[in-house]
Scaffold this active site. Structure first.
Site, short mmCIF file in Angstrom:
data_model
loop_
_atom_site.label_atom_id
_atom_site.label_comp_id
_atom_site.label_asym_id
_atom_site.label_seq_id
_atom_site.Cartn_x
_atom_site.Cartn_y
_atom_site.Cartn_z
N LYS A 29 -18.28 2.84 -14.08
CA LYS A 29 -18.35 2.97 -15.39
C LYS A 29 -19.66 2.97 -15.99
CE LYS A 29 -13.90 2.23 -14.01
NZ LYS A 29 -12.60 2.91 -13.72
N ASP A 57 -13.89 -9.63 -9.76
CA ASP A 57 -13.71 -8.57 -9.63
C ASP A 57 -14.64 -7.45 -11.36
OD1 ASP A 57 -13.64 -5.52 -10.76
OD2 ASP A 57 -11.68 -5.86 -9.92
N TRP A 69 -4.54 -5.33 -12.78
CA TRP A 69 -5.79 -4.04 -11.90
C TRP A 69 -4.64 -3.78 -11.46
CZ3 TRP A 69 -9.13 -1.92 -8.37
CH2 TRP A 69 -8.83 -0.53 -8.26
C1 LIG Z 1 -10.42 -4.19 -12.43
C2 LIG Z 1 -10.92 -2.65 -11.89
N1 LIG Z 1 -11.77 -3.52 -10.83
C3 LIG Z 1 -12.07 -2.47 -9.58
C4 LIG Z 1 -11.98 -1.48 -9.84
C5 LIG Z 1 -12.60 -0.41 -8.92
O1 LIG Z 1 -13.54 0.33 -9.24
P1 LIG Z 1 -13.80 1.37 -8.58
O2 LIG Z 1 -13.65 2.98 -9.07
O3 LIG Z 1 -15.80 1.75 -8.80
O4 LIG Z 1 -13.49 1.73 -7.17
C6 LIG Z 1 -11.16 -0.53 -11.12
C7 LIG Z 1 -11.82 1.25 -11.67
O5 LIG Z 1 -10.55 1.39 -12.61
C8 LIG Z 1 -10.59 -1.72 -12.48
O6 LIG Z 1 -10.67 -0.45 -13.10
#
Ligand SMILES: Cc1ncc(COP(=O)(O)O)c(C=O)c1O
Length: 409
Positions: free
Chosen positions: A257, A222, A141
């Site tokens: 999500k 994560d 990410w």
């Molecule tokens: C792999 C990953 N980690 C963390 C997050 C962060 O999520 P949040 O929107 O809850 O901050 C995302 C969001 O797209 C993600 O894809």
């Protein structure tokens, strides 16, 4: 004598930061005037109508909350107690319940989304292990490197994706982790790897757990897509393997999500320690990191999640809605692969059926991605990542026709 004042503007001299690669695309998409544009770049779930819905369980929980007089007072530094109690259970299962083997070995705090869970984890770890390096999967990410670098860590990369098999490059991953120093930090995706959609199998998780333990590494897991892979419980299988190996680890959870609560910013950071003392010390340090960042997390989203998970009927409704989102994503993967073949694409895209979650590496190159955007108003991230949850039955034909034409040119 009056001191000399400078007319130079300190701000005028600062460099302009590059735009975020994915959010920058969203801006371009919004400005695009073509009425048949399709956005497969941003990581949000969309339903068959192409909208990001508010879940029915969330609507009902909000009605309940209005009546309950939840209020708007500050939460404690570690967040909403009922939310935290439920988040422990959701991530670690029954072992986290009072009397369970993990009950007094966990430190859990609510955070504003999974992003802040990662940032709090990074600040906490950097304060305790300042000479460690953070290892990220290649690719990962886009925000991971920025978050860990901002906390002060140097970054290393371990190979993850094998472009030829469209699967996991386990041997090279393990070789790279074999070079990491003791107490180095390894960021792993619990499920639905972003951006590739490739997750380790149970046997592969075993081998990853072995190397983490043998080299005394600290996993940061994560967990942004719980429920979008194989199921809410099934998606913790890899994490459970690490716990079963006795590893001390950090989990960064997101409820953006799986509850569709993107803008409410609901997440949790959790530390699994080997001893109750370790868990207590970790919680104290996490609270210290939170206090310096944003003092305490927002109330509303956490209250919604706690209301749902504490009500048997709403909890059952939520579980059904997660199944619905997961099935729709799966159905879009199948339809996409079938439609590409029907449009005469002879390249084999069946690897998409093995991948999990919203994302896949399509294998489209930068030129093809550019052409899809300029000629067909179809937005895909530059590295070829597509958000399968952005596809609908209604747009599939147009999408596959455009991809077939780009692949042929
Ligand atoms: C792999 C990953 N980690 C963390 C997050 C962060 O999520 P949040 O929107 O809850 O901050 C995302 C969001 O797209 C993600 O894809």
């Amino acid at each position: 004598m009056a001191s000399a004042t400078s007319t130079e503007s300190p701000l005028d001299a600062i460099p302009v930061a590059p735009p975020d690669p994915i959010l920058g695309l969203l801006e371009a998409f919004q400005k695009d005037a073509r009425s048949d544009k399709i956005n497969l770049s941003v990581g949000v779930y969309q339903n068959e109508s192409g909208r990001t819905p508010t879940l029915e369980c969330v609507r009902r929980a909000e009605a309940k909350l209005l009546e309950s007089g939840e209020g708007h007072g500050y939460l404690g530094i570690d967040g909403h107690p009922a939310f935290v109690a439920r988040a422990r259970r959701l991530v670690f299962g029954a072992d986290a319940e009072p009397g369970g083997p993990l009950a007094d070995r966990l430190a859990v705090a609510q955070t504003p989304g999974g992003t802040a869970a990662l940032r709090v984890a990074a600040d906490f770890l950097h304060a305790q292990f300042p000479s460690s390096r953070v290892w990220l999967s290649q690719p990962t990410w886009v925000n991971h490197a920025k978050i860990f670098q901002s906390a002060g860590f140097p970054i290393g990369e371990y190979p993850y994706f094998d472009a030829r098999s469209h699967g996991l490059d386990l041997d090279r991953m393990l070789d790279a982790l074999g070079q990491a120093g003791p107490r180095d930090i390894v960021c792993l995706h619990a499920c639905c790897h972003n951006p590739t959609g490739v997750d380790p199998s149970a046997a592969e998780w075993e081998r990853i757990a072995d190397i983490l333990r043998d080299r005394n590494l600290i996993p940061v897991v994560d967990f942004a897509y719980q429920g979008f892979g194989d199921g809410l419980d099934e998606d913790s299988a890899g994490l459970n393997r690490l716990v079963a190996h006795g590893l001390e680890l950090v989990v960064c959870g997101s409820y953006s999500k799986n509850f569709g609560l993107y803008g409410e910013r609901v997440g949790a950071v959790a530390v699994r320690a080997r001893t109750p003392r370790g868990a207590g010390a970790a919680l104290s340090q996490i609270k210290s990191a939170i206090r310096a960042n944003y003092s305490s997390p927002p109330r509303h989203g956490a209250a919604i999640v706690a209301t749902i998970l504490n009500d048997a009927e709403l909890d059952a409704l939520w579980r059904d809605e997660v199944v619905g989102m997961r099935r729709r994503i799966r159905a879009m993967r199948e339809l996409f692969v079938r439609s590409l073949a029907e449009h005469g694409v002879d390249q084999d895209f069946s690897f998409l059926l093995k991948q999990r979650g919203m994302f896949s590496f399509s294998g489209l190159n930068r030129m093809q991605v550019d052409e899809l955007r300029s000629r067909h108003a179809i937005y895909i991230v530059d590295n070829g990542r597509i958000n399968v949850a952005g596809m609908t039955t209604a747009t599939m034909d147009r999408l596959c026709r455009a991809i077939a034409s780009v692949l042929a040119s």
